[in-house]
Each structure stands twice: as C-alpha cells, then as structure tokens.
Write a protein that holds these residues in place. Structure first.
Motif, PDB file in Angstrom:
ATOM      1  N   LEU A 137       0.842  -1.194   0.000  1.00  0.00           N
ATOM      2  CA  LEU A 137       0.000   0.000   0.000  1.00  0.00           C
ATOM      3  C   LEU A 137       0.882   1.250   0.000  1.00  0.00           C
ATOM      4  N   GLY A 138       1.956   1.211   0.781  1.00  0.00           N
ATOM      5  CA  GLY A 138       2.903   2.313   0.774  1.00  0.00           C
ATOM      6  C   GLY A 138       3.461   2.561  -0.621  1.00  0.00           C
ATOM      7  N   LEU A 139       3.724   1.481  -1.352  1.00  0.00           N
ATOM      8  CA  LEU A 139       4.271   1.621  -2.708  1.00  0.00           C
ATOM      9  C   LEU A 139       3.267   2.319  -3.632  1.00  0.00           C
ATOM     10  N   VAL A 140       2.012   1.952  -3.534  1.00  0.00           N
ATOM     11  CA  VAL A 140       0.980   2.616  -4.343  1.00  0.00           C
ATOM     12  C   VAL A 140       0.939   4.104  -4.019  1.00  0.00           C
ATOM     13  N   ILE A 141       0.973   4.426  -2.735  1.00  0.00           N
ATOM     14  CA  ILE A 141       0.915   5.829  -2.314  1.00  0.00           C
ATOM     15  C   ILE A 141       2.147   6.591  -2.771  1.00  0.00           C
ATOM     16  N   ILE A 142       3.332   5.992  -2.613  1.00  0.00           N
ATOM     17  CA  ILE A 142       4.550   6.728  -2.958  1.00  0.00           C
ATOM     18  C   ILE A 142       4.688   6.924  -4.464  1.00  0.00           C
ATOM     19  N   ILE A 143       4.162   5.987  -5.248  1.00  0.00           N
ATOM     20  CA  ILE A 143       4.165   6.179  -6.708  1.00  0.00           C
ATOM     21  C   ILE A 143       3.255   7.356  -7.064  1.00  0.00           C
ATOM     22  N   ALA A 144       2.075   7.412  -6.447  1.00  0.00           N
ATOM     23  CA  ALA A 144       1.174   8.547  -6.685  1.00  0.00           C
ATOM     24  C   ALA A 144       1.823   9.857  -6.220  1.00  0.00           C
ATOM     25  N   LEU A 145       2.532   9.802  -5.096  1.00  0.00           N
ATOM     26  CA  LEU A 145       3.244  10.983  -4.594  1.00  0.00           C
ATOM     27  C   LEU A 145       4.288  11.443  -5.597  1.00  0.00           C
ATOM     28  N   LEU A 146       5.062  10.522  -6.121  1.00  0.00           N
ATOM     29  CA  LEU A 146       6.091  10.876  -7.106  1.00  0.00           C
ATOM     30  C   LEU A 146       5.456  11.510  -8.348  1.00  0.00           C
ATOM     31  N   VAL A 147       4.328  10.976  -8.779  1.00  0.00           N
ATOM     32  CA  VAL A 147       3.619  11.561  -9.931  1.00  0.00           C
ATOM     33  C   VAL A 147       3.202  12.999  -9.619  1.00  0.00           C
ATOM     34  N   MET A 148       2.687  13.241  -8.408  1.00  0.00           N
ATOM     35  CA  MET A 148       2.267  14.605  -8.025  1.00  0.00           C
ATOM     36  C   MET A 148       3.469  15.549  -7.938  1.00  0.00           C
ATOM     37  N   ILE A 149       4.587  15.063  -7.433  1.00  0.00           N
ATOM     38  CA  ILE A 149       5.797  15.892  -7.357  1.00  0.00           C
ATOM     39  C   ILE A 149       6.248  16.278  -8.756  1.00  0.00           C
ATOM     40  N   LEU A 150       6.289  15.302  -9.652  1.00  0.00           N
ATOM     41  CA  LEU A 150       6.693  15.579 -11.032  1.00  0.00           C
ATOM     42  C   LEU A 150       5.699  16.513 -11.717  1.00  0.00           C
ATOM     43  N   ALA A 151       4.408  16.341 -11.428  1.00  0.00           N
ATOM     44  CA  ALA A 151       3.400  17.250 -11.982  1.00  0.00           C
ATOM     45  C   ALA A 151       3.620  18.670 -11.467  1.00  0.00           C
ATOM     46  N   PHE A 152       3.922  18.809 -10.174  1.00  0.00           N
ATOM     47  CA  PHE A 152       4.179  20.136  -9.614  1.00  0.00           C
ATOM     48  C   PHE A 152       5.389  20.773 -10.297  1.00  0.00           C
ATOM     49  N   ILE A 153       6.456  20.015 -10.449  1.00  0.00           N
ATOM     50  CA  ILE A 153       7.660  20.546 -11.095  1.00  0.00           C
ATOM     51  C   ILE A 153       7.326  21.011 -12.513  1.00  0.00           C
ATOM     52  N   GLY A 154       6.618  20.172 -13.249  1.00  0.00           N
ATOM     53  CA  GLY A 154       6.275  20.515 -14.629  1.00  0.00           C
ATOM     54  C   GLY A 154       5.333  21.705 -14.733  1.00  0.00           C
ATOM     55  N   LEU A 155       4.292  21.709 -13.910  1.00  0.00           N
ATOM     56  CA  LEU A 155       3.306  22.788 -13.976  1.00  0.00           C
ATOM     57  C   LEU A 155       3.844  24.127 -13.476  1.00  0.00           C
ATOM     58  N   SER A 156       4.748  24.085 -12.519  1.00  0.00           N
ATOM     59  CA  SER A 156       5.239  25.346 -11.951  1.00  0.00           C
ATOM     60  C   SER A 156       6.458  25.899 -12.675  1.00  0.00           C
ATOM     61  N   TRP A 157       7.068  25.134 -13.560  1.00  0.00           N
ATOM     62  CA  TRP A 157       8.315  25.550 -14.195  1.00  0.00           C
ATOM     63  C   TRP A 157       8.203  26.902 -14.889  1.00  0.00           C
ATOM     64  N   ARG A 158       7.140  27.131 -15.623  1.00  0.00           N
ATOM     65  CA  ARG A 158       6.990  28.406 -16.343  1.00  0.00           C
ATOM     66  C   ARG A 158       6.529  29.547 -15.441  1.00  0.00           C
ATOM     67  N   ARG A 159       5.732  29.229 -14.430  1.00  0.00           N
ATOM     68  CA  ARG A 159       5.174  30.262 -13.550  1.00  0.00           C
ATOM     69  C   ARG A 159       6.153  30.710 -12.477  1.00  0.00           C
ATOM     70  N   ASP A 160       6.851  29.734 -11.904  1.00  0.00           N
ATOM     71  CA  ASP A 160       7.722  30.031 -10.763  1.00  0.00           C
ATOM     72  C   ASP A 160       8.849  29.006 -10.729  1.00  0.00           C
ATOM     73  N   ARG A 161       9.923  29.328 -11.418  1.00  0.00           N
ATOM     74  CA  ARG A 161      11.043  28.372 -11.506  1.00  0.00           C
ATOM     75  C   ARG A 161      11.630  28.041 -10.147  1.00  0.00           C
ATOM     76  N   LEU A 162      11.624  28.981  -9.227  1.00  0.00           N
ATOM     77  CA  LEU A 162      12.183  28.694  -7.907  1.00  0.00           C
ATOM     78  C   LEU A 162      11.341  27.644  -7.186  1.00  0.00           C
ATOM     79  N   ALA A 163      10.021  27.808  -7.184  1.00  0.00           N
ATOM     80  CA  ALA A 163       9.153  26.810  -6.551  1.00  0.00           C
ATOM     81  C   ALA A 163       9.355  25.447  -7.212  1.00  0.00           C
TER      82      ALA A 163
END
Length: 150
Positions: free
Chosen positions: A99-125
């Motif tokens: 169950l932890g593995l399922v959660i951490i994979i989803a977490l990694l996807v959200m982290i990568l989504a945040f990096i991708g979505l915020s890159w143009r708006r706020d490179r520091l974030a």
C-alpha cells in the motif's frame, strides 16, 4: 496576512505535519525485522533529510499560494502533501509496504506534476521540488525493494 506569515504557515504545515506523522508512525521493530536492500540509508539520515525537504516543500507551497492560490497547481501541491502524510501511516502504521508503494508512486507523480506545472510560472518553486522528487524517487525504489524482498 503578510507575505512572511504565508511562508511561516506553509513551512509549519509541512514541517509540523511531517513531524507529527513521523511521531505517530514510528518504524519500530517490525521495520527493523524486514529484509532491506543494500542501498538502504542509515536510519539517522531520514530525520535531517525530511526536515530539509519539508522546509523546501513549505517554501514552494507559500510561493504557489501567493501566485496561484486558486489554481490546479495549488491543488497538486496539496495533493502531494496529503499523499506524503499518508505514506508513513500506510507503510509503518498498517505495516503494508505494498500500500505504501501505491501511495509513494502517486506521490512521485504529483511531485513531477508540480515541477512541470510550476516551471513556467515560478522556476524557484519548481526547483525547490527537485531534491524532493529525487529523494522520493529513491524512496520509491527502497519501498519497491522492500515489497519484493518480504
């Protein structure tokens, strides 16, 4: 609320929440008894690593709140924090590495989504989430290895 207050609230939310979850879900004897891969770091490393990461997560959250508070990016930031806080109770509290593995994979996807979505708006974030993403990718490999070995 002043800008400093936003930073303080978000840092305290990330850091305080992480500390609380950690105290409520200690690794304990069960984790010590598991077979672990050769690349498992020493236990003392987790506290300092997560303290730094939660500080960075809080700063990125405050910046996102200030610039994009009603955006999908803020939703992604909140989602990653919820998933982050859910991992320890699932893995350690329920003693369910799969169950932890399922959660951490989803977490990694959200982290990568945040990096991708915020890159143009706020490179520091966005950049503040890169060490977090690297650590969680590493933790995902650890979690997967624990599932495979136990």
């Amino acid at each position: 609320m002043h800008r400093f207050d936003h930073y303080l609230v978000f840092i305290l939310l990330a850091l305080g929440g992480g500390l609380l979850i950690g105290l409520m879900s200690p690794s304990g004897e069960w984790y010590a008894s598991l077979a672990k891969p050769w690349f498992t770091p020493p236990n003392w490393l987790f506290g300092p690593a997560w303290t730094i990461l939660y500080f960075l997560i809080g700063i990125a959250g405050a910046r996102t709140f200030e610039h994009s508070r009603n955006s999908p990016l803020m939703v992604v930031w909140v989602a990653q924090l919820v998933l982050n806080f859910a991992w320890s109770p699932a893995f350690f509290g329920l003693q369910r590495p799969a169950l932890g593995l399922v959660i951490i994979i989803a977490l990694l996807v959200m982290i990568l989504a945040f990096i991708g979505l915020s890159w143009r708006r706020d490179r520091l974030a966005s950049a503040l989430f890169i060490p977090y993403g690297l650590w969680v990718a590493y933790a995902t490999a650890l979690n997967a290895a624990v599932v495979a070995m136990n």
